[in-house]
Scaffold this motif. Structure first.
Motif, PDB file in Angstrom:
ATOM      1  N   SER A  37      -7.984 -11.606   1.379  1.00  0.00           N
ATOM      2  CA  SER A  37      -8.893 -11.990   0.307  1.00  0.00           C
ATOM      3  C   SER A  37      -9.674 -10.751  -0.127  1.00  0.00           C
ATOM      4  N   PHE A  38      -9.987 -10.691  -1.400  1.00  0.00           N
ATOM      5  CA  PHE A  38     -10.751  -9.563  -1.933  1.00  0.00           C
ATOM      6  C   PHE A  38     -11.721 -10.102  -2.965  1.00  0.00           C
ATOM      7  N   THR A  39     -13.007 -10.020  -2.659  1.00  0.00           N
ATOM      8  CA  THR A  39     -14.048 -10.487  -3.563  1.00  0.00           C
ATOM      9  C   THR A  39     -14.917  -9.292  -3.947  1.00  0.00           C
ATOM     10  N   THR A  47     -17.725   0.114  10.132  1.00  0.00           N
ATOM     11  CA  THR A  47     -17.577  -1.335  10.290  1.00  0.00           C
ATOM     12  C   THR A  47     -18.437  -1.770  11.470  1.00  0.00           C
ATOM     13  N   PRO A  48     -19.421  -2.644  11.256  1.00  0.00           N
ATOM     14  CA  PRO A  48     -19.844  -3.203   9.984  1.00  0.00           C
ATOM     15  C   PRO A  48     -20.593  -2.169   9.144  1.00  0.00           C
ATOM     16  N   PRO A  49     -20.734  -2.368   7.859  1.00  0.00           N
ATOM     17  CA  PRO A  49     -20.375  -3.558   7.100  1.00  0.00           C
ATOM     18  C   PRO A  49     -18.909  -3.593   6.686  1.00  0.00           C
ATOM     19  N   GLY A  50     -18.215  -2.428   6.735  1.00  0.00           N
ATOM     20  CA  GLY A  50     -16.836  -2.374   6.253  1.00  0.00           C
ATOM     21  C   GLY A  50     -16.811  -2.438   4.738  1.00  0.00           C
ATOM     22  N   GLN A  51     -15.733  -1.899   4.174  1.00  0.00           N
ATOM     23  CA  GLN A  51     -15.622  -1.941   2.719  1.00  0.00           C
ATOM     24  C   GLN A  51     -14.173  -1.691   2.316  1.00  0.00           C
ATOM     25  N   ALA A  52     -13.587  -2.654   1.634  1.00  0.00           N
ATOM     26  CA  ALA A  52     -12.275  -2.477   1.022  1.00  0.00           C
ATOM     27  C   ALA A  52     -12.495  -2.004  -0.412  1.00  0.00           C
ATOM     28  N   LYS A  53     -11.517  -1.237  -0.940  1.00  0.00           N
ATOM     29  CA  LYS A  53     -11.631  -0.699  -2.291  1.00  0.00           C
ATOM     30  C   LYS A  53     -10.367  -1.026  -3.076  1.00  0.00           C
ATOM     31  N   PHE A  54     -10.550  -1.285  -4.350  1.00  0.00           N
ATOM     32  CA  PHE A  54      -9.444  -1.439  -5.290  1.00  0.00           C
ATOM     33  C   PHE A  54      -9.674  -0.358  -6.333  1.00  0.00           C
ATOM     34  N   VAL A  55      -8.861   0.714  -6.314  1.00  0.00           N
ATOM     35  CA  VAL A  55      -9.122   1.891  -7.137  1.00  0.00           C
ATOM     36  C   VAL A  55      -8.101   2.001  -8.265  1.00  0.00           C
ATOM     37  N   THR A  56      -8.595   2.384  -9.438  1.00  0.00           N
ATOM     38  CA  THR A  56      -7.768   2.500 -10.639  1.00  0.00           C
ATOM     39  C   THR A  56      -8.247   3.699 -11.450  1.00  0.00           C
ATOM     40  N   CYS A  57      -7.311   4.490 -11.951  1.00  0.00           N
ATOM     41  CA  CYS A  57      -7.655   5.564 -12.879  1.00  0.00           C
ATOM     42  C   CYS A  57      -7.718   4.961 -14.276  1.00  0.00           C
ATOM     43  N   VAL A  58      -8.881   5.020 -14.911  1.00  0.00           N
ATOM     44  CA  VAL A  58      -9.054   4.407 -16.230  1.00  0.00           C
ATOM     45  C   VAL A  58      -9.049   5.436 -17.363  1.00  0.00           C
ATOM     46  N   ARG A  59      -9.025   6.730 -17.012  1.00  0.00           N
ATOM     47  CA  ARG A  59      -8.883   7.792 -18.010  1.00  0.00           C
ATOM     48  C   ARG A  59      -8.328   9.023 -17.309  1.00  0.00           C
ATOM     49  N   GLY A  60      -7.336   9.651 -17.915  1.00  0.00           N
ATOM     50  CA  GLY A  60      -6.764  10.861 -17.341  1.00  0.00           C
ATOM     51  C   GLY A  60      -5.753  10.554 -16.254  1.00  0.00           C
ATOM     52  N   ALA A  61      -5.709  11.442 -15.260  1.00  0.00           N
ATOM     53  CA  ALA A  61      -4.738  11.289 -14.177  1.00  0.00           C
ATOM     54  C   ALA A  61      -5.284  11.908 -12.907  1.00  0.00           C
ATOM     55  N   GLU A 112      -6.559 -14.354  -6.628  1.00  0.00           N
ATOM     56  CA  GLU A 112      -5.792 -15.395  -5.928  1.00  0.00           C
ATOM     57  C   GLU A 112      -4.332 -14.979  -5.738  1.00  0.00           C
ATOM     58  N   GLU A 113      -3.757 -14.267  -6.711  1.00  0.00           N
ATOM     59  CA  GLU A 113      -2.387 -13.776  -6.555  1.00  0.00           C
ATOM     60  C   GLU A 113      -2.334 -12.679  -5.499  1.00  0.00           C
ATOM     61  N   PHE A 114      -3.330 -11.804  -5.511  1.00  0.00           N
ATOM     62  CA  PHE A 114      -3.397 -10.744  -4.509  1.00  0.00           C
ATOM     63  C   PHE A 114      -3.468 -11.352  -3.111  1.00  0.00           C
ATOM     64  N   ALA A 115      -4.323 -12.357  -2.916  1.00  0.00           N
ATOM     65  CA  ALA A 115      -4.451 -13.018  -1.608  1.00  0.00           C
ATOM     66  C   ALA A 115      -3.148 -13.696  -1.203  1.00  0.00           C
ATOM     67  N   ARG A 116      -2.500 -14.353  -2.150  1.00  0.00           N
ATOM     68  CA  ARG A 116      -1.243 -15.045  -1.835  1.00  0.00           C
ATOM     69  C   ARG A 116      -0.153 -14.044  -1.419  1.00  0.00           C
ATOM     70  N   GLU A 117      -0.068 -12.910  -2.109  1.00  0.00           N
ATOM     71  CA  GLU A 117       0.989 -11.929  -1.848  1.00  0.00           C
ATOM     72  C   GLU A 117       0.716 -11.075  -0.605  1.00  0.00           C
ATOM     73  N   THR A 118      -0.558 -10.825  -0.296  1.00  0.00           N
ATOM     74  CA  THR A 118      -0.890  -9.894   0.786  1.00  0.00           C
ATOM     75  C   THR A 118      -1.497 -10.556   2.015  1.00  0.00           C
ATOM     76  N   GLY A 119      -1.989 -11.785   1.868  1.00  0.00           N
ATOM     77  CA  GLY A 119      -2.694 -12.436   2.965  1.00  0.00           C
ATOM     78  C   GLY A 119      -4.109 -11.920   3.135  1.00  0.00           C
TER      79      GLY A 119
END
Length: 196
Positions: free
Chosen positions: A42-44, A66-80, A33-40
């Motif tokens: 939505s990400f589910t 597109t379609p289907p399209g795909q947004a990604k939220f990427v994070t390094c959880v170990r290493g660099a 909800e914060e991401f949607a408010r700050e960026t306009g």
């Protein structure tokens, strides 16, 4: 969390606020909800993937039709890793531009990659692990692979020796060939307005 738009419209870097004490630390990686408010935008989340890579592994450049399209939220959880987003939206003012961020477990930065934008990374450590939170589940036959060493993209990967790559990535077509095949997402009015 602090959310900053990158030079590529619709792509964002997210820096968490970390709480530290004698036990270690805690942070929120994403509050939708914060991401949607700050960026306009939505990400589910619909699917979460992880990949583990040896040092000097290059993965990408990948996107989804597109379609289907795909947004990604990427994070390094170990290493660099040195992470790149590449604008593949035909007609975008930043078409072909790449933007890099260092993702590691010290900063816990994440990158939001919107639909139609490509993603890739170079692992900087052994056993580097990246998390992909995806807006759509995998649909066979919809992945777009583009040659990460395409001279027209001129992505500054920063490797000092030939990187380890899959046969699929090493043999992927150029950006021009992929565009000519009609596989890329067109830049649209909702992108111009900053909404997905």
């Amino acid at each position: 969390m602090r959310i900053t738009e990158l030079e590529i419209p619709g792509a964002f870097v997210v820096a968490p606020d970390r709480i530290r004490d004698e036990r270690g630390s805690f942070h929120e990686a994403l509050r939708t909800e914060e991401f949607a408010r700050e960026t306009g935008r939505s990400f589910t989340p619909a699917q979460i993937n992880y990949s583990v890579s040896r040092r000097n592994t290059l993965r990408g450049v990948h996107s989804v039709t597109t379609p289907p399209g795909q947004a990604k939220f990427v994070t390094c959880v170990r290493g660099a890793l040195r992470d790149f987003v590449v604008d593949l939206r035909v007609g975008s003012p930043t078409f072909g531009l790449s933007v890099s961020n260092l993702l590691d477990t010290e900063t816990n930065l994440s990158v939001y990659v919107p639909e139609g934008v490509g993603h890739g990374f170079l692992s900087l450590t052994d056993d580097a692990c990246i998390s992909y939170v995806l807006s759509t589940a995998h649909v066979p036959g919809t992945q777009i692979d583009i040659d990460p060493l395409d001279p027209d993209l001129a992505i500054p990967w920063g490797f000092t020796e030939p990187p380890l790559m899959s046969e699929k990535d090493a043999g992927a077509p150029s950006l021009a060939a992929t565009a000519a095949a009609g596989l890329l997402t067109p830049w649209s009015e909702h992108e111009k307005a900053g909404r997905a």
